[in-house]
Motif scaffolding. Sequence first.
Motif, PDB file in Angstrom:
ATOM      1  N   ALA A  95       0.832  -1.203   0.000  1.00 43.59           N
ATOM      2  CA  ALA A  95       0.000   0.000   0.000  1.00 43.59           C
ATOM      3  C   ALA A  95       0.867   1.254   0.000  1.00 43.59           C
ATOM      4  O   ALA A  95       0.581   2.228  -0.708  1.00 43.59           O
ATOM      5  CB  ALA A  95      -0.932  -0.004   1.207  1.00 43.59           C
ATOM      6  N   THR A 100       0.965   5.888  -8.151  1.00 44.41           N
ATOM      7  CA  THR A 100      -0.187   6.790  -8.282  1.00 44.41           C
ATOM      8  C   THR A 100       0.190   7.937  -9.221  1.00 44.41           C
ATOM      9  O   THR A 100       0.852   8.888  -8.795  1.00 44.41           O
ATOM     10  CB  THR A 100      -0.609   7.353  -6.915  1.00 44.41           C
ATOM     11  OG1 THR A 100      -0.836   6.273  -6.001  1.00 44.41           O
ATOM     12  CG2 THR A 100      -1.889   8.168  -7.046  1.00 44.41           C
ATOM     13  N   ARG A 109      -4.296   8.041   2.288  1.00 44.25           N
ATOM     14  CA  ARG A 109      -4.340   7.241   1.066  1.00 44.25           C
ATOM     15  C   ARG A 109      -3.816   5.832   1.316  1.00 44.25           C
ATOM     16  O   ARG A 109      -4.383   4.847   0.838  1.00 44.25           O
ATOM     17  CB  ARG A 109      -3.509   7.909  -0.035  1.00 44.25           C
ATOM     18  CG  ARG A 109      -4.251   9.006  -0.790  1.00 44.25           C
ATOM     19  CD  ARG A 109      -3.358   9.631  -1.842  1.00 44.25           C
ATOM     20  NE  ARG A 109      -4.137  10.522  -2.683  1.00 44.25           N
ATOM     21  CZ  ARG A 109      -4.611  10.204  -3.884  1.00 44.25           C
ATOM     22  NH1 ARG A 109      -4.398   9.006  -4.374  1.00 44.25           N
ATOM     23  NH2 ARG A 109      -5.309  11.079  -4.587  1.00 44.25           N
ATOM     24  N   ILE A 135      -6.403   3.800   3.116  1.00 38.94           N
ATOM     25  CA  ILE A 135      -7.509   3.383   2.255  1.00 38.94           C
ATOM     26  C   ILE A 135      -7.093   2.202   1.376  1.00 38.94           C
ATOM     27  O   ILE A 135      -7.842   1.218   1.234  1.00 38.94           O
ATOM     28  CB  ILE A 135      -7.983   4.567   1.383  1.00 38.94           C
ATOM     29  CG1 ILE A 135      -8.653   5.629   2.260  1.00 38.94           C
ATOM     30  CG2 ILE A 135      -8.950   4.090   0.302  1.00 38.94           C
ATOM     31  CD1 ILE A 135      -8.994   6.910   1.529  1.00 38.94           C
ATOM     32  N   VAL A 136      -5.905   2.284   0.781  1.00 38.42           N
ATOM     33  CA  VAL A 136      -5.422   1.186  -0.069  1.00 38.42           C
ATOM     34  C   VAL A 136      -5.228  -0.082   0.756  1.00 38.42           C
ATOM     35  O   VAL A 136      -5.627  -1.178   0.352  1.00 38.42           O
ATOM     36  CB  VAL A 136      -4.101   1.583  -0.769  1.00 38.42           C
ATOM     37  CG1 VAL A 136      -3.529   0.396  -1.549  1.00 38.42           C
ATOM     38  CG2 VAL A 136      -4.330   2.756  -1.711  1.00 38.42           C
ATOM     39  N   ALA A 166      -6.685  -0.869   3.622  1.00 39.60           N
ATOM     40  CA  ALA A 166      -7.994  -1.375   4.038  1.00 39.60           C
ATOM     41  C   ALA A 166      -8.680  -2.123   2.891  1.00 39.60           C
ATOM     42  O   ALA A 166      -9.357  -3.129   3.114  1.00 39.60           O
ATOM     43  CB  ALA A 166      -8.873  -0.228   4.521  1.00 39.60           C
ATOM     44  N   THR A 167      -8.492  -1.645   1.672  1.00 40.12           N
ATOM     45  CA  THR A 167      -9.069  -2.322   0.508  1.00 40.12           C
ATOM     46  C   THR A 167      -8.463  -3.704   0.328  1.00 40.12           C
ATOM     47  O   THR A 167      -9.187  -4.698   0.122  1.00 40.12           O
ATOM     48  CB  THR A 167      -8.837  -1.486  -0.767  1.00 40.12           C
ATOM     49  OG1 THR A 167      -9.437  -0.193  -0.602  1.00 40.12           O
ATOM     50  CG2 THR A 167      -9.440  -2.173  -1.986  1.00 40.12           C
ATOM     51  N   PHE A 168      -7.134  -3.788   0.418  1.00 41.10           N
ATOM     52  CA  PHE A 168      -6.454  -5.089   0.309  1.00 41.10           C
ATOM     53  C   PHE A 168      -6.964  -6.059   1.379  1.00 41.10           C
ATOM     54  O   PHE A 168      -7.297  -7.214   1.093  1.00 41.10           O
ATOM     55  CB  PHE A 168      -4.940  -4.914   0.477  1.00 41.10           C
ATOM     56  CG  PHE A 168      -4.239  -4.265  -0.677  1.00 41.10           C
ATOM     57  CD1 PHE A 168      -4.810  -4.242  -1.934  1.00 41.10           C
ATOM     58  CD2 PHE A 168      -2.997  -3.666  -0.504  1.00 41.10           C
ATOM     59  CE1 PHE A 168      -4.162  -3.637  -3.010  1.00 41.10           C
ATOM     60  CE2 PHE A 168      -2.334  -3.060  -1.564  1.00 41.10           C
ATOM     61  CZ  PHE A 168      -2.917  -3.047  -2.818  1.00 41.10           C
ATOM     62  N   THR A 195      -9.721  -5.961   3.213  1.00 37.56           N
ATOM     63  CA  THR A 195     -11.143  -6.308   3.080  1.00 37.56           C
ATOM     64  C   THR A 195     -11.357  -7.382   2.025  1.00 37.56           C
ATOM     65  O   THR A 195     -12.117  -8.342   2.239  1.00 37.56           O
ATOM     66  CB  THR A 195     -11.958  -5.051   2.712  1.00 37.56           C
ATOM     67  OG1 THR A 195     -11.796  -4.064   3.745  1.00 37.56           O
ATOM     68  CG2 THR A 195     -13.437  -5.391   2.576  1.00 37.56           C
ATOM     69  N   ILE A 196     -10.691  -7.237   0.894  1.00 37.25           N
ATOM     70  CA  ILE A 196     -10.808  -8.241  -0.174  1.00 37.25           C
ATOM     71  C   ILE A 196     -10.276  -9.583   0.307  1.00 37.25           C
ATOM     72  O   ILE A 196     -10.906 -10.633   0.106  1.00 37.25           O
ATOM     73  CB  ILE A 196     -10.063  -7.786  -1.434  1.00 37.25           C
ATOM     74  CG1 ILE A 196     -10.753  -6.555  -2.039  1.00 37.25           C
ATOM     75  CG2 ILE A 196      -9.983  -8.911  -2.467  1.00 37.25           C
ATOM     76  CD1 ILE A 196      -9.987  -5.929  -3.192  1.00 37.25           C
TER      77      ILE A 196
END
Length: 256
Positions: free
Chosen positions: A38, A46, A224, A227-228, A230-232, A234-235
């Motif tokens: 992340a 980015t 940022r 968020i990245v 947390a996305t990893f 969660t998936i």
Amino acid sequence: MIQKRTTEPSKNSVHAPWIHAAGILTALWLMIVFLITAVEAVAYWTPGYYKMEYEKYQVLDDLPEMTMDDLLSVTDEMMAYLRGNREDLHVFTTMGGEYREFFNAREIAHMEDVRGLFLGGLWLRRIGLMFTLAFAALLYFWKRGRKDRSAYLARAVPGSLCAGTGVFFAACLALAAVISTDFSRYFVVFHHIFFDNDLWILDPDTDMLINIVPEAFFMDTALRIAIVFATFVTIFFGACLFLWLKGRKAAEKGGN
């Protein structure tokens, strides 16, 4: 005559506590892998991020007659240095009509420490990936030719990964909640933890680095990264939970 009923484990039942422990440990290592990835995703992958931040905080106003292209070029060289793709941080650019070195000795010394953190994080990610591959290989050979072991792993591994992920993510949420109460304070605490000197305390009148990456920049970047990450997580957690429920349902149908 009433016969006492006894419950004995099935001859085909499998119970391997080490798998649960190793699964939780693997999940913790994977959380480190996701976190480092992340950070790298925000810092390197980015497009236009640094230009957007520089314009948002009008950093060129605090630099002596420097163009955005020159500043972005310096940033590219700095990030290449942090990643280990450049040997030193002696970067030259045009400032105030003069071709000069951008970073001074104090900044270079501080960034050497920062580089150590970056490279150390990349090594931690490699270790995490190697540990995960080793765990997967061990499970593969352990279950070979045993259907009962395969059925057991279908429940035990996703379940242990869910447990490890849940523990780590809960700890991260608690830490984030604490940091959000006073970012400036914990920003200083972070530096005291990871640096054994005061080189990170920079003067905006003499040091360019503090002008191009102010504290607000770090706040945006930290958000940022969160968020990245947390996305990893969660998936990954969702996939493990799905597999655990699937394995549990199959076990109930099979009577195991």
